[in-house]
Design an enzyme around this catalytic site. Sequence first.
Site, PDB file in Angstrom:
ATOM      1  N   HIS A  41     -37.699  30.178 -14.815  1.00  0.00           N
ATOM      2  CA  HIS A  41     -37.969  30.086 -13.368  1.00  0.00           C
ATOM      3  C   HIS A  41     -38.837  28.872 -13.050  1.00  0.00           C
ATOM      4  CE1 HIS A  41     -41.814  31.882 -14.499  1.00  0.00           C
ATOM      5  NE2 HIS A  41     -42.258  31.660 -13.273  1.00  0.00           N
TER       6      HIS A  41
ATOM      7  N   ASP B 240     -36.749  36.250 -15.143  1.00  0.00           N
ATOM      8  CA  ASP B 240     -36.710  35.121 -16.077  1.00  0.00           C
ATOM      9  C   ASP B 240     -36.719  35.702 -17.490  1.00  0.00           C
ATOM     10  OD1 ASP B 240     -37.281  33.012 -17.778  1.00  0.00           O
ATOM     11  OD2 ASP B 240     -38.795  32.121 -16.473  1.00  0.00           O
TER      12      ASP B 240
ATOM     13  N   GLU C 168     -51.870  25.364 -10.069  1.00  0.00           N
ATOM     14  CA  GLU C 168     -52.522  26.618  -9.663  1.00  0.00           C
ATOM     15  C   GLU C 168     -53.737  26.943 -10.532  1.00  0.00           C
ATOM     16  OE1 GLU C 168     -49.408  29.650  -9.057  1.00  0.00           O
ATOM     17  OE2 GLU C 168     -49.543  29.116  -6.953  1.00  0.00           O
TER      18      GLU C 168
ATOM     19  N   GLU D 145     -63.095  36.484 -13.419  1.00  0.00           N
ATOM     20  CA  GLU D 145     -64.461  35.984 -13.387  1.00  0.00           C
ATOM     21  C   GLU D 145     -65.480  37.104 -13.182  1.00  0.00           C
ATOM     22  OE1 GLU D 145     -61.820  34.740 -11.934  1.00  0.00           O
ATOM     23  OE2 GLU D 145     -61.656  32.689 -12.698  1.00  0.00           O
TER      24      GLU D 145
ATOM     25  N   ARG E 116     -38.640  33.705 -20.363  1.00  0.00           N
ATOM     26  CA  ARG E 116     -40.079  33.915 -20.316  1.00  0.00           C
ATOM     27  C   ARG E 116     -40.448  35.312 -20.813  1.00  0.00           C
ATOM     28  NH1 ARG E 116     -42.600  37.316 -16.913  1.00  0.00           N
ATOM     29  NH2 ARG E 116     -44.758  36.904 -16.261  1.00  0.00           N
TER      30      ARG E 116
ATOM     31  N   HIS F  93     -43.023  38.406  -8.572  1.00  0.00           N
ATOM     32  CA  HIS F  93     -42.920  39.248  -9.771  1.00  0.00           C
ATOM     33  C   HIS F  93     -41.464  39.418 -10.181  1.00  0.00           C
ATOM     34  CE1 HIS F  93     -47.170  40.060  -9.829  1.00  0.00           C
ATOM     35  NE2 HIS F  93     -47.113  40.257  -8.531  1.00  0.00           N
TER      36      HIS F  93
ATOM     37  N   GLY G  53     -54.087  38.767 -15.693  1.00  0.00           N
ATOM     38  CA  GLY G  53     -53.101  38.460 -14.655  1.00  0.00           C
ATOM     39  C   GLY G  53     -51.814  39.187 -14.978  1.00  0.00           C
TER      40      GLY G  53
ATOM     41  N   GLU H 189     -55.570  42.570 -13.186  1.00  0.00           N
ATOM     42  CA  GLU H 189     -54.786  41.949 -12.116  1.00  0.00           C
ATOM     43  C   GLU H 189     -55.626  41.914 -10.839  1.00  0.00           C
ATOM     44  OE1 GLU H 189     -51.855  40.409 -11.941  1.00  0.00           O
ATOM     45  OE2 GLU H 189     -52.040  40.195  -9.774  1.00  0.00           O
TER      46      GLU H 189
ATOM     47  N   GLU I 253     -49.942  35.090 -19.127  1.00  0.00           N
ATOM     48  CA  GLU I 253     -48.895  34.140 -18.725  1.00  0.00           C
ATOM     49  C   GLU I 253     -49.469  33.414 -17.523  1.00  0.00           C
ATOM     50  OE1 GLU I 253     -46.970  32.247 -16.722  1.00  0.00           O
ATOM     51  OE2 GLU I 253     -45.555  33.814 -16.107  1.00  0.00           O
TER      52      GLU I 253
END
Lengths: 353, 353
Positions: B288, B37, B139, B116, B40, B31, B64, B87, B130
């Site tokens: 990053h 960053d 990923e 999900e 971003r 994090h 997320g 999250e 993001e």
Amino acid sequence: GTADEEEDAASIEDPWQDEEYYGSYGTLKLHLEMLSDRSRTETYRRVILSNSASLRNKVVMDLGCGTGIISMFCAQLAKPSAVYAVEASSMADYTGQLVKQNGCEDVVTVMKGRAEELELPQQVDVLVSEWMGNCLLFEFMVESVLVARDRWLKDGGVLWPSSAALTLVPCQASSYYAEKMSFWERPYGLDFTPLQPLAQQEFFNKPKFSHIIDPDDCLSAPCDVINMDMYALQVNDLEEMKGEFHFSMEKSGLFHGFTAWFSVHFESLETGGATVELNTGPNSEPTHWKQTLFMLDEPVSVFSGDSIAGTIALRRNPVWRRHMTVTLQWNINGQTEAADSSQVGRKSFPMWR
Amino acid sequence: GTADEEEDAASIEDPWQDEEYYGSYGTLKLHLEMLSDRSRTETYRRVILSNSASLRNKVVMDLGCGTGIISMFCAQLAKPSAVYAVEASSMADYTGQLVKQNGCEDVVTVMKGRAEELELPQQVDVLVSEWMGNCLLFEFMVESVLVARDRWLKDGGVLWPSSAALTLVPCQASSYYAEKMSFWERPYGLDFTPLQPLAQQEFFNKPKFSHIIDPDDCLSAPCDVINMDMYALQVNDLEEMKGEFHFSMEKSGLFHGFTAWFSVHFESLETGGATVELNTGPNSEPTHWKQTLFMLDEPVSVFSGDSIAGTIALRRNPVWRRHMTVTLQWNINGQTEAADSSQVGRKSFPMWR
Ligand SMILES: [Ca+2]
Ligand SMILES: [Ca+2]
């Protein structure tokens, strides 16, 4: 984890973590890092070169030889009668090829296996090894050197390195503190300070390996806190190594923590010959070990002339034999806790368990 | 490993590696890296700010959300009726605290759980996330975004990012090649070339993440090889993403490999409003993610005006669902293997399995 958890873990895993440890030395990454470290590798080369006359007809063991570079330095720069190049990781399979490729196979014998199970045809005059880890002792390869010394080094034989020292200095680490802790104060105009306790725990409760300290960030002259005589050192001594320090601040600044590094010394085979030193501190050429930073929870302002005194203890993990905990205890200007709690402290840093 | 081994591994391990994946997002390290960053994070802030009028009374999902920074940008810079900050990692426990600390709790609701399994009180107008990883897809968090889109985004709702592209360029990588491969030619006067096949395997058979390419090392103009429309993209499409390239060399040099990076685009909520771009390429502020380098086994000399044409395929690992293999196939000046084998090539790079 609790002691119970550790015992459980140890009963199902190998507390020496040999698979992981030797596995990592079976790939090139670490060997490339070590060989690319010119300061380290050239020092061993210089030791061989400056002792080349005395190495004539001597028997040498190169313990944890990796790619065999030190053994090949011996064969090419001196005329030893035999060099036993011992390596436990699968790199040993390549070391033999490298020895042949460089025409050293008449002198250098590669032996794959652990130091503890080693069988040599004869005792050795010189035991050379590059066993040093972060904060000198981490990974405790030194134990293998001591075991090999006791079994295979002739009376009067020479150990390279012959002695080692751990050095400490109180320091500033403003940019590291800013990056990991002050960052949360107002990122993008938001208040993220609720994460600071987490940040302290995650970033400051273990040492920072691969720190590079600017000499200007040293608040005082450094101090050797642990000295090891490689002839006298016993395996049992490694369980707990203790030292003391007394620093006098040479400048005012923020005391963020302590930085540690090591030096090792290679005595000459000739009486009165010059000792060679490998120093991994901030005033020497940087090495792949860099330095090790131990952060306090909070920085403390100190002033020129202030003293910081205290003790350091490196306690080997009783279960995970390649790990240790470094405990630092300090006071500023001789204060006791009762007087001012910011002026005294104690903190333990696992590396890594 | 063989397919059999993989099936065995999958039967005893979780092929999504959720414990490892979500575990890593439960600590601050990642994090902090993402928040530090600026390129971003400021891009997402700019997207919110430039759409603040249109976000009024809208319902937003931040998937997320990590520390919740995008959700808090929404609450502070616009007036959405609700923001659902979702999250799955244990960071969610802190996100609620941060939301309160910044006075956003009336607008932002933190929901701990996987996309999900998400249950929301209503559908959303905007789904922001993001989700991008190395080489865009690594990923495969994008799958969670597509699942959330299909279940929770209103008809006519907006996705941020709205589209994404993977970009490729043939490049020089002389210092990386020297460091990992030429190094073995004559270190310290010795011949270590027997280690070069091992070095090739260890350093060049997987992509190098966190490469930073100097624009001068690009041999031609870059080319977008994969374009993803986030509205049209289906989960099944992710199994194999293919693209083509045709580069014309703008300079002579050594063709060491290909460098890849991505860009994502955020459409405006207003018709005709400006699109915001986040570009992670060498001509933008470094992020990053840096860039991803795919090394050939051997460099090939190319000359100004030469063409390099071919295909790229990103194939998702059928077992390890967060991993993929990138396969590059190329020829120089339209050569076929029969003519000159140095002028054609094919290489597959697992990331990481
Ligand atoms: Ca070492
Ligand atoms: Ca990401």
